[in-house]
Design a protein around this motif. Sequence first.
Motif, PDB file in Angstrom:
ATOM      1  N   LEU A  34     -33.838  70.632  92.793  1.00  0.00           N
ATOM      2  CA  LEU A  34     -34.715  70.687  93.773  1.00  0.00           C
ATOM      3  C   LEU A  34     -35.335  69.505  94.185  1.00  0.00           C
ATOM      4  O   LEU A  34     -35.468  69.094  95.396  1.00  0.00           O
ATOM      5  N   ARG A  35     -35.646  68.480  93.276  1.00  0.00           N
ATOM      6  CA  ARG A  35     -36.235  67.253  93.624  1.00  0.00           C
ATOM      7  C   ARG A  35     -35.399  66.330  94.455  1.00  0.00           C
ATOM      8  O   ARG A  35     -36.053  65.806  95.149  1.00  0.00           O
ATOM      9  N   THR A  36     -34.083  66.391  94.248  1.00  0.00           N
ATOM     10  CA  THR A  36     -33.241  65.656  94.735  1.00  0.00           C
ATOM     11  C   THR A  36     -33.121  66.038  96.252  1.00  0.00           C
ATOM     12  O   THR A  36     -33.152  65.368  97.125  1.00  0.00           O
ATOM     13  N   ARG A  37     -33.100  67.509  96.385  1.00  0.00           N
ATOM     14  CA  ARG A  37     -33.015  67.933  97.976  1.00  0.00           C
ATOM     15  C   ARG A  37     -34.354  67.681  98.842  1.00  0.00           C
ATOM     16  O   ARG A  37     -34.456  67.263  99.728  1.00  0.00           O
ATOM     17  N   VAL A  38     -35.547  67.783  97.988  1.00  0.00           N
ATOM     18  CA  VAL A  38     -36.696  67.493  98.792  1.00  0.00           C
ATOM     19  C   VAL A  38     -36.848  66.156  99.015  1.00  0.00           C
ATOM     20  O   VAL A  38     -37.245  65.960  99.836  1.00  0.00           O
ATOM     21  N   GLY A  39     -36.393  65.328  98.313  1.00  0.00           N
ATOM     22  CA  GLY A  39     -36.511  63.816  98.447  1.00  0.00           C
ATOM     23  C   GLY A  39     -35.791  63.714  99.773  1.00  0.00           C
ATOM     24  O   GLY A  39     -36.067  62.766 100.510  1.00  0.00           O
ATOM     25  N   GLU A  44     -34.807  62.343 105.455  1.00  0.00           N
ATOM     26  CA  GLU A  44     -34.540  62.771 106.992  1.00  0.00           C
ATOM     27  C   GLU A  44     -35.518  62.805 107.936  1.00  0.00           C
ATOM     28  O   GLU A  44     -35.410  62.558 108.926  1.00  0.00           O
ATOM     29  N   LEU A  45     -36.599  63.582 107.389  1.00  0.00           N
ATOM     30  CA  LEU A  45     -37.672  63.757 108.456  1.00  0.00           C
ATOM     31  C   LEU A  45     -38.519  62.308 108.673  1.00  0.00           C
ATOM     32  O   LEU A  45     -38.896  62.203 109.939  1.00  0.00           O
ATOM     33  N   GLY A  46     -38.443  61.303 107.744  1.00  0.00           N
ATOM     34  CA  GLY A  46     -39.213  60.012 108.109  1.00  0.00           C
ATOM     35  C   GLY A  46     -38.389  59.304 108.921  1.00  0.00           C
ATOM     36  O   GLY A  46     -38.795  58.608 109.924  1.00  0.00           O
ATOM     37  N   LEU A  47     -37.052  59.475 108.862  1.00  0.00           N
ATOM     38  CA  LEU A  47     -36.169  58.783 109.774  1.00  0.00           C
ATOM     39  C   LEU A  47     -36.142  59.495 111.132  1.00  0.00           C
ATOM     40  O   LEU A  47     -36.066  58.615 112.147  1.00  0.00           O
ATOM     41  N   ARG A  48     -36.416  60.761 111.119  1.00  0.00           N
ATOM     42  CA  ARG A  48     -36.443  61.312 112.510  1.00  0.00           C
ATOM     43  C   ARG A  48     -37.680  60.945 113.262  1.00  0.00           C
ATOM     44  O   ARG A  48     -37.924  60.572 114.217  1.00  0.00           O
TER      45      ARG A  48
END
Length: 60
Positions: A34-39, A44-48
């Motif tokens: 889960l930690r990897t997926r959230v990271g 991705e959100l930051g890049l957007r």
Amino acid sequence: MHTESQLARLHTADLLAQADAHRIAAAAKPPVELRTRVGWTLVELGLRLASAPGPVPATA
């Protein structure tokens, strides 16, 4: 010469073999934590956000 029913059986057997191969490959992969997926979601959100066009700052 194969009849249609023989071809259908061969096709069905091929699809079942592919499904088994996919199932085996999916089971061999370790589950993603889960930690990897959230990271990666945050990355991705930051890049957007970084690439989204924003308001142009006014120059003095």
